[in-house]
Scaffold this active site. Structure first.
Site, PDB file in Angstrom:
ATOM      1  N   ASP A  76      -4.256  -7.752  17.346  1.00 40.26           N
ATOM      2  CA  ASP A  76      -5.036  -7.082  16.312  1.00 40.26           C
ATOM      3  C   ASP A  76      -6.241  -7.944  15.926  1.00 40.26           C
ATOM      4  OD1 ASP A  76      -4.949  -4.777  14.301  1.00 40.26           O
ATOM      5  OD2 ASP A  76      -5.079  -6.496  12.951  1.00 40.26           O
ATOM      6  N   ASN A  77      -7.427  -7.374  16.053  1.00 41.47           N
ATOM      7  CA  ASN A  77      -8.670  -8.034  15.606  1.00 41.47           C
ATOM      8  C   ASN A  77      -8.823  -9.478  16.091  1.00 41.47           C
ATOM      9  OD1 ASN A  77      -9.702  -5.810  14.144  1.00 41.47           O
ATOM     10  ND2 ASN A  77      -8.380  -6.302  12.416  1.00 41.47           N
ATOM     11  N   TYR A  91       1.174   4.171   6.782  1.00 46.43           N
ATOM     12  CA  TYR A  91       1.594   4.024   5.386  1.00 46.43           C
ATOM     13  C   TYR A  91       2.793   4.891   5.007  1.00 46.43           C
ATOM     14  CZ  TYR A  91      -3.122   2.144   5.408  1.00 46.43           C
ATOM     15  OH  TYR A  91      -4.253   1.432   5.720  1.00 46.43           O
ATOM     16  N   GLU A  98      -7.743  -5.826  20.781  1.00 43.60           N
ATOM     17  CA  GLU A  98      -8.183  -4.732  19.915  1.00 43.60           C
ATOM     18  C   GLU A  98      -9.374  -5.240  19.118  1.00 43.60           C
ATOM     19  OE1 GLU A  98      -8.271  -2.391  16.075  1.00 43.60           O
ATOM     20  OE2 GLU A  98      -7.711  -4.490  16.312  1.00 43.60           O
ATOM     21  N   LYS A 117       0.836  -1.203   0.000  1.00 45.88           N
ATOM     22  CA  LYS A 117       0.000   0.000   0.000  1.00 45.88           C
ATOM     23  C   LYS A 117       0.873   1.257   0.000  1.00 45.88           C
ATOM     24  CE  LYS A 117      -4.175  -1.799   0.205  1.00 45.88           C
ATOM     25  NZ  LYS A 117      -5.059  -1.552   1.349  1.00 45.88           N
TER      26      LYS A 117
END
EC number: 2.4.99.16
Length: 663
Positions: A380-381, A522, A409, A244
């Protein structure tokens, strides 16, 4: 027909989550207060005890549970070490106490001496049974009482001392026990941790990729601000395939660093590294070990981000393609949340037929970093991975590392967030970011701190994250940043902040979304770490007050107070004689005036005498009396943190205390 039975019934043991299916949570040094309903037919007296042991020990510790009212008994124990504690309630018919009660009524009723002597003989018989099981010192005391009974000394039969000796040593007639319940005890930082998140690649004064050695140079500043947990986003190699670009652009330029959450890429020698590797530009594992050592020398814990997803360049993709989802054409499926597509990562298929090997490997990721000095993680998640995996993984890890702290999270449905806490996550992100009125905050606080959720769900309040820049911070600017910081740091006892953009009051959103423009996920950014206009001094002062006041290091005592203004919120917290009242304005644009209404009696303050109110945040002293107290908050000063105590004690006592703390 039952093989055995008891006249004694134990019911409604609390705390117990889902009937004891899940452990409650405490931190080292906290109390567990246990209640139970205990019944017996007829009028017999009961003995009720709380039996506790650490799971690593065989020795049980026993304390009495006195009767409170209406067949309810209560006891408590303190947890002093991380890990699992087991507790149960046991009860039996206390035959001597039953006899003693009846005997007292006989004496008070004036029964003839012959009846009294006969009853004393019966009482002596009960003491004989106790003496058989007593150690020498207590046996001598019991024998002396037996002789007194036999000599007709009715007074000797009525004392509390002999009743306690008999309770302690007599056979447990008709004893029964409750089920065994579990407490998971966290290290103190799970209850009081102040998290500071930053991207280590963005610590230089130019836009070049920094190393972890350079990031370590920023640690003293973070420690001076009063934070105790330094949280790093993923530090692993970043994939190049489908990388990205800035602000989540679908394509990256040749110099774009990519998202740290696209885990798996090339190392300096051209091989591939994944979750057990450090990005080569950060300096590799050697630099990481030095970073951890520096942090520990400063009294800081390092928290790492664990994100179980893989870039197309992760070694797992080649070595274990069976661990991923496949399209009909045989290619690997990338992550999607329609209409969003995340082509830089592949989700992991936890239902693969090779799941035992997958689960073992993912658990070993934690173990690898534990071996490198990390016992604090942010996952994470986690709600997008199987509950069964987390239950197994976290319990296995804690067998060897009971001091483990794991932050969930999971911005998802409340029941899912609560279930993850039951499974073993120590802390959880919350909806705090989206609770922006006094009514909403109070309702949310009542849910988190004053319902059963408080027994297992430990909220971690964050005013911002790399993914979330709420409109309240954008619209409210510096005043809103200050008020939200005070709320996060004092309403909850553990909180975190995505540091650099918060302290520099970065309010630039991307395309009017709840996201930072020029998002550090990013791109590499530069920050003026010595900016005199930053919120660093303010944040440091609030953290100092958290560290100095035990009331701010817990949540169980929080009580919301009336301010008689729709934009002001107030609450008290108490720990021993440390009484704190926090008042915060949620209007970042206007001055707010109100009346703080104190429930004097409930807070233990004198009703007819003056008391001291020391605004610790601004070092202002007031003398108050009564229930109503004038308030005025402004955008420049959007919060008060008062310490309340009897008049005449605050200034001298705490000046000496402050000198000691800051010597």
């Amino acid at each position: 027909m039952p093989k055995s039975w008891s006249r004694v019934v134990i019911s409604s043991v609390a705390p117990a989550i889902d009937g004891g299916q899940w452990p409650i949570k405490r931190a080292v040094g906290e109390q567990v207060e246990v209640t139970a309903g205990v019944l017996v037919d007829s009028h017999d007296a009961l003995a009720v005890e709380l039996v506790v042991r650490h799971a690593s020990e065989e020795t049980e510790h026993v304390t009495r549970m006195p009767h409170v009212e209406n067949d309810e008994y209560a006891g408590a124990f303190e947890v002093s070490a991380p890990g699992r504690y087991l507790y149960r309630v046991r009860a039996w018919i206390n035959r001597f106490a039953t006899w003693q009660d009846q005997f007292r009524r006989r004496v008070e009723g004036g029964e003839p001496p012959s009846e009294i002597e006969s009853e004393l003989t019966a009482g002596a018989s009960l003491l004989d049974e106790a003496a058989e099981h007593a150690p020498e010192d207590d046996r001598e005391m019991l024998t002396a009482h037996i002789e007194a009974f036999e000599n007709g000394n009715a007074e000797a039969a009525l004392g509390d001392e002999i009743a306690e000796l008999a309770r302690r040593h007599a056979p447990h007639h008709q004893q029964t026990s409750s089920a065994t319940y579990e407490v998971f005890v966290d290290p103190e930082r799970a209850r009081t941790g102040a998290w500071y998140e930053f991207f280590p690649r963005s610590v230089r004064d130019d836009d070049e990729h920094a190393t972890l050695d350079e990031a370590a140079e920023r640690l003293p500043r973070i420690q001076e601000m009063g934070f105790d947990i330094v949280y790093l986003p993923p530090i692993h190699p970043i994939g190049e395939t489908n990388r990205k670009g800035p602000d989540d652009a679908p394509e990256a330029g040749p110099d774009d660093p990519g998202s740290p959450w696209a885990i798996g890429g090339f190392l300096a020698d051209g091989s591939k590294g994944g979750h057990k590797s450090v990005h080569p530009k950060l300096g590799g594992i050697e630099a990481f070990d030095r970073f951890v050592e520096t942090a520990h020398d400063l009294g800081l814990e390092v928290a790492l981000d664990v994100a179980f997803q893989c870039s197309p360049d992760h070694p797992y993709v080649e070595e274990h393609p069976e661990w991923f989802y496949h399209r009909p054409d045989g290619s690997l499926r990338y992550a999607e949340n329609p209409p969003k597509k995340y082509k830089d990562v592949h989700p992991i298929n936890f239902e693969t037929e090779a799941w035992p090997a997958l689960w073992a490997e993912l658990k070993s990721v934690f173990e690898y970093w534990i071996d490198h000095g990390v016992t604090t993680f942010r996952v994470d998640n986690p709600h997008t991975k199987p509950f069964a995996f987390w239950q197994w993984c976290l319990r296995e890890l804690r067998e060897d590392t009971p001091e483990l702290v794991v932050l969930s999270e999971a911005f998802t449905r409340p029941k899912t967030m609560y279930h993850l806490a039951k499974l073993g996550f120590n802390n959880s992100y919350t909806y705090f970011t989206w609770r922006n009125t006094p009514d909403a905050l109070e309702a949310y606080g009542e849910e988190l701190f004053h319902t059963e959720a408080a027994e297992y769900f430990r909220p971690n309040f964050w005013p911002n994250t790399p993914d979330i820049l709420h409109d309240e911070l954008v619209d409210g600017g510096r005043p809103a940043h200050k008020s939200r910081f005070v709320l996060a740091a004092t309403m909850s006892s553990t909180y975190g902040v995505y540091g650099p953009p918060f302290e520099h009051v970065d309010t630039q959103q991307r395309d009017h979304k709840e996201e930072y423009a020029r998002n550090e996920k990013y791109e590499i950014r530069t920050w003026d770490w010595n900016d005199p206009t930053s919120l660093q001094p303010f944040m440091a002062r609030v953290n100092r007050l958290r560290n100095e006041n035990p009331a701010l290091q817990q949540t169980r005592s929080i009580r919301f107070l009336d301010t008689q203004h729709p934009d002001l919120i107030a609450y008290s917290k108490a720990a021993g004689d440390n009484l704190i009242v926090v008042v915060v304005s949620l209007d970042p644009h206007s001055e707010c005036e109100g009346q703080l209404v104190l429930p004097i009696h409930d807070l233990g303050l004198p009703a007819d005498e003056a008391f001291s109110a020391h605004d610790l945040l601004h070092d202002a002293h007031y003398t108050w009396q009564g229930t109503h107290h004038y308030l005025r908050l402004s955008p420049d000063r959007p919060a008060h943190i008062f310490r309340l105590e009897p008049a005449g004690t605050s200034e001298q006592t705490h000046a000496a205390y402050d000198r000691l703390v800051h010597a």
